[in-house]
Design an enzyme around this catalytic site. Structure first.
Site, PDB file in Angstrom:
ATOM      1  CB  CYS A  63      -1.087  -0.111   1.300  1.00 10.46           C
ATOM      2  SG  CYS A  63      -1.944   1.394   1.498  1.00 10.46           S
ATOM      3  CD  GLN A  76      -2.424   5.660  -0.045  1.00 10.42           C
ATOM      4  OE1 GLN A  76      -2.292   4.518  -0.049  1.00 10.42           O
ATOM      5  NE2 GLN A  76      -3.292   6.266  -0.505  1.00 10.42           N
ATOM      6  CG  ASP A  77       2.417  -0.260   4.962  1.00 11.83           C
ATOM      7  OD1 ASP A  77       2.123   0.270   6.221  1.00 11.83           O
ATOM      8  OD2 ASP A  77       2.229  -1.530   4.948  1.00 11.83           O
ATOM      9  N   PRO A  78       2.591   3.208   6.479  1.00 12.89           N
ATOM     10  CG  PRO A  78       1.635   3.960   8.502  1.00 12.89           C
ATOM     11  CD  PRO A  78       1.475   3.245   7.255  1.00 12.89           C
ATOM     12  CG  HIS A  79       4.384  -0.958  10.150  1.00 12.93           C
ATOM     13  ND1 HIS A  79       5.478  -0.853  10.889  1.00 12.93           N
ATOM     14  CD2 HIS A  79       3.386  -0.896  11.088  1.00 12.93           C
ATOM     15  CE1 HIS A  79       5.082  -1.199  12.149  1.00 12.93           C
ATOM     16  NE2 HIS A  79       3.788  -1.278  12.406  1.00 12.93           N
TER      17      HIS A  79
END
Length: 306
Positions: A250, A252-255
């Site tokens: 994703c 927008q995945d911050p991880h």
């Protein structure tokens, strides 16, 4: 070594047997950190007749992983900080032993792994290359490094800095420490866009609620699970993967942002495909899998004759 341990699980769908009575259409679902078998509900919108994960075609098995509450874990065994340290490979072997003993399954059609579950699926595909025909790994990676390593290290530091941790029993101080350790994770769920869209008052309320809700976890379960993930790295073994792999990232995945995790992983695994989702849910985007229904369906068509 632990014997006669508890394993929590659920099944869903329709088992199909070969001439020897062995299930040939099993798909194993692997949840994220300290999740449980019910995390399989993320694929629920896609199990209808003719859909991606048609319940009439597949037999799903979702197992609460080693180290997670309600299966064999520090809290459920009562061993707390005396529980044996475990790795992601131990989680894989726990799962494989259960599948053999409970269902006589030594080969599965596929594995679906979300976040930490992706670590489990990838480790399984590397250590046991003939175990699964396919692997779907979502918002995950091939190693914990950079900002993710520091996050895990920070959580570990919060927990071990409490002198009561060594006592092996829950104290008021440890409850407070548990809350702080969980709050360190708050900023790594939803996308930055979603967080920015909230007012500071709303964010403060969400932050408070998250900390209170996470008090339901156990500090020893958290410590051991965090440590097993912190040490995860299979970068040098990706050439051993023989399963067909679908990587879901994703943007927008911050991880695990695609440019650092999903894209490099897809380049290092020969028979792999990559889908980059666009979801403001960020690391939680597996809750919107129906948005990539067509791509998932195209991938699963490779296994229609299995």
């Amino acid at each position: 070594m632990l014997d006669d341990v508890k394993v929590e699980y659920m099944t869903f769908g329709t088992p199909i047997f070969d001439e020897n009575g062995v299930i040939i259409n099993a798909i194993v679902y692997c949840h994220g950190s300290l999740g449980k078998y019910s995390s399989m509900k993320k694929i629920a919108p896609l199990v209808g007749n003719g859909d991606v994960f048609d319940e009439n075609k597949y037999f799903f098995i979702s197992i609460t992983a080693l180290g997670s509450p309600s299966s064999c874990s520090p809290s459920t065994t009562g061993l707390n900080n005396k529980f044996p340290r475990y790795t992601i490979l131990d989680v894989v072997n726990f799962q494989k032993q259960f599948l053999k003993e409970k269902f006589n399954i030594e080969h599965v059609l596929g594995i679906i792994g979300n976040s930490m579950g992706g670590f489990v699926g990838l480790t399984s595909a590397i250590k046991y290359p003939d175990f699964a025909d396919f692997l779907i790994t979502g918002v995950s990676s091939y190693k914990v490094a950079g900002h993710d390593f520091i996050l895990s290290k920070f959580v570990d530091e919060i927990i071990t800095s409490d002198p009561d941790y060594a006592k092996g029993e829950l104290t008021y101080s440890l409850i407070r420490t548990l809350r702080l350790a969980n709050l360190a994770e708050f900023n790594f769920g939803l996308s930055k866009e979603s967080l920015r869209a909230m007012s500071n008052v709303e964010l403060a309320a969400e932050f408070e609620n998250f900390g209170n809700e996470m008090l339901e976890t156990d500090i020893y379960d958290l410590k051991y699970c965090n440590e097993s993930c912190m040490n995860f790295n299979v970068e040098n073994d990706l050439d051993k993967v023989k399963s067909k792999v679908l990587i879901i990232s994703c943007k927008q995945d911050p991880h695990f942002p695609p440019e650092l995790d999903g894209i490099p992983m897809s380049e290092m695994i020969d028979d792999s495909q990559l889908i980059v989702m666009d979801s403001k849910l960020g690391h939680l985007c597996f809750n919107e899998l129906e948005s990539i229904r067509n791509e998932l369906k195209e991938f699963m068509e490779n296994f229609d004759d299995c």
